[in-house]
Write a protein that holds these residues in place. Structure first.
Motif, PDB file in Angstrom:
ATOM      1  N   TRP A  93     139.299   4.111  55.966  1.00 49.20           N
ATOM      2  CA  TRP A  93     139.418   4.994  57.127  1.00 49.20           C
ATOM      3  C   TRP A  93     139.717   4.160  58.363  1.00 49.20           C
ATOM      4  N   LEU A  94     140.370   4.782  59.345  1.00 45.07           N
ATOM      5  CA  LEU A  94     140.651   4.161  60.640  1.00 45.07           C
ATOM      6  C   LEU A  94     140.159   5.100  61.730  1.00 45.07           C
ATOM      7  N   VAL A  95     139.443   4.545  62.691  1.00 41.58           N
ATOM      8  CA  VAL A  95     138.978   5.340  63.837  1.00 41.58           C
ATOM      9  C   VAL A  95     139.519   4.714  65.120  1.00 41.58           C
ATOM     10  N   GLY A  96     140.232   5.496  65.889  1.00 42.48           N
ATOM     11  CA  GLY A  96     140.746   5.036  67.180  1.00 42.48           C
ATOM     12  C   GLY A  96     139.735   5.282  68.281  1.00 42.48           C
ATOM     13  N   CYS A  97     139.187   4.197  68.803  1.00 40.81           N
ATOM     14  CA  CYS A  97     138.302   4.252  69.976  1.00 40.81           C
ATOM     15  C   CYS A  97     138.952   3.407  71.068  1.00 40.81           C
ATOM     16  N   ASP A  98     140.265   3.463  71.134  1.00 46.97           N
ATOM     17  CA  ASP A  98     141.035   2.545  71.977  1.00 46.97           C
ATOM     18  C   ASP A  98     141.502   3.165  73.281  1.00 46.97           C
ATOM     19  N   GLY A  99     140.740   4.110  73.814  1.00 47.17           N
ATOM     20  CA  GLY A  99     140.918   4.547  75.188  1.00 47.17           C
ATOM     21  C   GLY A  99     141.995   5.589  75.417  1.00 47.17           C
ATOM     22  N   GLY A 100     142.176   5.911  76.706  1.00 44.52           N
ATOM     23  CA  GLY A 100     143.093   6.967  77.104  1.00 44.52           C
ATOM     24  C   GLY A 100     144.533   6.721  76.727  1.00 44.52           C
ATOM     25  N   ARG A 101     144.930   5.462  76.612  1.00 43.35           N
ATOM     26  CA  ARG A 101     146.301   5.142  76.203  1.00 43.35           C
ATOM     27  C   ARG A 101     146.363   4.806  74.713  1.00 43.35           C
ATOM     28  N   SER A 102     145.505   5.402  73.948  1.00 41.70           N
ATOM     29  CA  SER A 102     145.299   5.075  72.536  1.00 41.70           C
ATOM     30  C   SER A 102     146.582   4.866  71.740  1.00 41.70           C
ATOM     31  N   VAL A 103     146.723   3.671  71.196  1.00 43.03           N
ATOM     32  CA  VAL A 103     147.843   3.363  70.305  1.00 43.03           C
ATOM     33  C   VAL A 103     147.653   4.088  68.979  1.00 43.03           C
ATOM     34  N   VAL A 104     146.416   4.142  68.507  1.00 38.77           N
ATOM     35  CA  VAL A 104     146.135   4.821  67.239  1.00 38.77           C
ATOM     36  C   VAL A 104     146.521   6.288  67.327  1.00 38.77           C
ATOM     37  N   ARG A 105     146.181   6.931  68.421  1.00 36.90           N
ATOM     38  CA  ARG A 105     146.523   8.343  68.603  1.00 36.90           C
ATOM     39  C   ARG A 105     148.031   8.566  68.519  1.00 36.90           C
ATOM     40  N   LYS A 106     148.784   7.684  69.157  1.00 31.93           N
ATOM     41  CA  LYS A 106     150.240   7.825  69.160  1.00 31.93           C
ATOM     42  C   LYS A 106     150.837   7.529  67.786  1.00 31.93           C
ATOM     43  N   LEU A 107     150.366   6.458  67.150  1.00 34.14           N
ATOM     44  CA  LEU A 107     150.912   6.081  65.843  1.00 34.14           C
ATOM     45  C   LEU A 107     150.607   7.131  64.779  1.00 34.14           C
ATOM     46  N   ALA A 108     149.441   7.752  64.865  1.00 33.41           N
ATOM     47  CA  ALA A 108     149.043   8.735  63.854  1.00 33.41           C
ATOM     48  C   ALA A 108     149.621  10.117  64.122  1.00 33.41           C
ATOM     49  N   GLY A 109     150.192  10.335  65.304  1.00 32.52           N
ATOM     50  CA  GLY A 109     150.851  11.600  65.599  1.00 32.52           C
ATOM     51  C   GLY A 109     149.929  12.759  65.906  1.00 32.52           C
ATOM     52  N   PHE A 110     148.818  12.491  66.580  1.00 32.07           N
ATOM     53  CA  PHE A 110     147.906  13.573  66.961  1.00 32.07           C
ATOM     54  C   PHE A 110     148.557  14.469  68.013  1.00 32.07           C
ATOM     55  N   ASP A 111     148.300  15.763  67.926  1.00 29.05           N
ATOM     56  CA  ASP A 111     148.761  16.707  68.940  1.00 29.05           C
ATOM     57  C   ASP A 111     147.795  16.688  70.124  1.00 29.05           C
TER      58      ASP A 111
END
Length: 498
Positions: A165-183
């Motif tokens: 599993w991967l959890v993005g806790c990398d802030g408002g400019r989250s790279v994880v959020r962008k790479l994973a394609g969250f809406d």
């Protein structure tokens, strides 16, 4: 090597979550972009944060509160670390707050809100994470990721890491959020906010405190320590480099003075953009903290919201990885935390609306000031700002169910907060029923069983507390063993053979 969980971001949220996962028996790799945790923005005054009642309880539940208090830097102006709180700068008078209205709290509960600083929080959590065996790698920014139904591959610092599993806790400019394609949905900013440490040539022209003007608002906590907002639609945030001339020009416009800056020691910008992902999970990738929701820092709710995410997610993800989670447990992370995040975003928007430099906002602010000055008004806003209104809908009307457990005293002198320190749930059997004892024994790897009556004024006999300190169920003298078994299985899955 494959890790159970990789966490991107070693801020307070990532660190707290890593500790929770280690308590659950998982292997954890924590990747942090910055090479060092040191930052002037983490120390007082700009790093000062107010911790809500549930957050203080979370630290106490894990045996970290005393260490956090000891780690704090002294407050230079001598103010108390206990917070009365405010809403959009309107102070909440503690003497007018009716705590008896909070029937789910104890009148003498020591877990009250407090002030601290980000540096102290991170230092305490880093020490705990390392003691628990969390692997922390700094200077490792996430660059790419590939997720499959079985695992996640993460590229960071030129290395490839694999985890379940991967959890993005990398802030408002989250790279994880962008790479994973969250809406992500929400509202765009109305202002650019500035935090600055400056040296003033003519400090006498700026007043201290929170000052609203015809063009914006500024706060000067002590000479040269300034926060200000200019309603420009967030035009300058993440724009050109901050210069002394630009900061001086904005401060002059906002304050309506001829203030002159001799030096700009430090400065950063922020906005009131308020956005939130529609779901906190996408396949084997989850988000927590600012990666899942961003909003203005008004009211100091961001740190508390993120730590609440970590507390809620940790035990559920650990149970999922171990394979003993009941069906749908991990899905409750979104269903419970998304509404809390949405509420905080609206709380932030409401405060921004009061700050706008127009007659309507000024009139509304005057009415709210009168309202907050009443007993009912002070109680309502204190409840919201201190996190006491947070309650998960767990299907039972008892006022304690779905809320952070207060430190209910047990007849044998034990503390419920102390019983939660190992990361397990707690089953309190006030009736000392041998059937319930045997039933609880089937979950002994995930649940601490204890006997002893709780506070008699609450008419509590039996209760179940989840590992995150949330009261999941309250029983009474009419409870049936079958109903208790259903509740235990709902939160802890199948029991172990005895």
């Amino acid at each position: 090597m494959i890790h159970d969980v990789i966490i991107a971001g070693a801020g307070p949220v990532g660190l707290f979550l890593a500790c929770e996962l280690r308590l659950g028996g998982l292997s954890v790799l924590l990747l942090e972009r910055e090479a060092t945790p040191a930052s002037p923005w983490k120390n007082a005054p700009f790093g000062t944060r107010g911790l809500t009642v549930p957050t203080v309880s979370a630290f106490r539940n894990r045996g970290l509160l005393d260490e956090l208090v000891a780690a704090q830097a002294p407050i230079e102006d001598g103010r108390s670390r206990q917070l009365g709180g405010h809403f959009a700068g309107i102070p909440i008078d503690d003497d007018k707050v009716d705590t008896s209205a909070w029937t789910w709290r104890l009148p003498d509960d020591p877990s009250q809100g407090m002030a601290t600083d980000m540096a102290a929080v991170e230092a305490v959590l880093t020490r705990r994470a390392m003691a628990l065996g969390v692997e922390i790698r700094r200077g490792m920014a996430v660059q790419a990721m590939t997720s499959s139904p079985d695992d996640v591959l993460v590229e960071a610092g030129g290395c490839i890491f694999r985890s379940r599993w991967l959890v993005g806790c990398d802030g408002g400019r989250s790279v994880v959020r962008k790479l994973a394609g969250f809406d992500v949905v929400g509202t765009e900013p109305g202002f650019t906010g500035y935090s600055a440490q400056v040296q003033l040539a003519n400090p006498e022209v700026l007043r201290s405190g929170r000052i609203h003007t015809d063009t914006g608002m500024y706060v000067q906590s002590r000479p040269g320590t300034i926060a200000m907002v200019e309603f420009d639609g967030g035009a300058f945030h993440r724009g050109d480099a901050l210069t002394i001339d630009h900061v001086q020009a904005v401060l002059r416009r906002v304050s309506g003075t001829n203030v002159t800056l001799e030096a700009l020691d430090a400065a950063t910008t922020w906005t009131d953009r308020a956005r939130q992902v529609t779901n906190y999970r996408r396949g084997r990738v989850l988000l927590a903290g600012d990666a899942a929701h961003i909003h203005s820092p008004l009211g100091g709710q961001g740190l508390n919201l993120g730590l609440g995410d970590a507390m809620n997610l940790g035990w559920k993800l650990a149970a999922t990885v171990r394979g003993d989670a009941p069906d749908g447990l991990l899905d409750t992370y979104t269903t419970e935390r998304h509404p809390v995040g949405a509420d905080v975003l609206d709380l932030s928007r409401a405060q921004v609306a009061l700050m706008r430099p127009d007659p309507g906002s000024r009139a509304l602010g005057g009415i709210l000031r009168d309202l907050i000055g009443t007993r009912d008004g002070a109680t309502y806003f204190a409840e919201r700002m201190r996190g006491l209104s947070v309650r998960y809908d767990l299907g039972q009307p008892h006022p304690l169910v779905g809320r952070s457990v207060p430190d209910l005293p047990l007849a044998d002198g034990q503390s419920i907060h102390d019983l939660l320190a190992n990361g397990k749930g707690v089953f309190v059997d006030g009736a000392n029923d041998p059937v319930l004892r045997r039933m609880s024994a089937r979950f002994e790897s995930r649940l601490t069983y204890t006997t002893g009556e709780t506070a008699s004024q609450r008419e509590l006999s039996t209760l179940l507390i989840r590992p995150d300190g949330i009261v999941a169920w309250v029983g009474d003298d009419r409870l049936a063993p079958d109903s208790v078994g259903q509740v235990l299985c709902r939160w802890f899955g199948a029991g172990e053979a005895t």
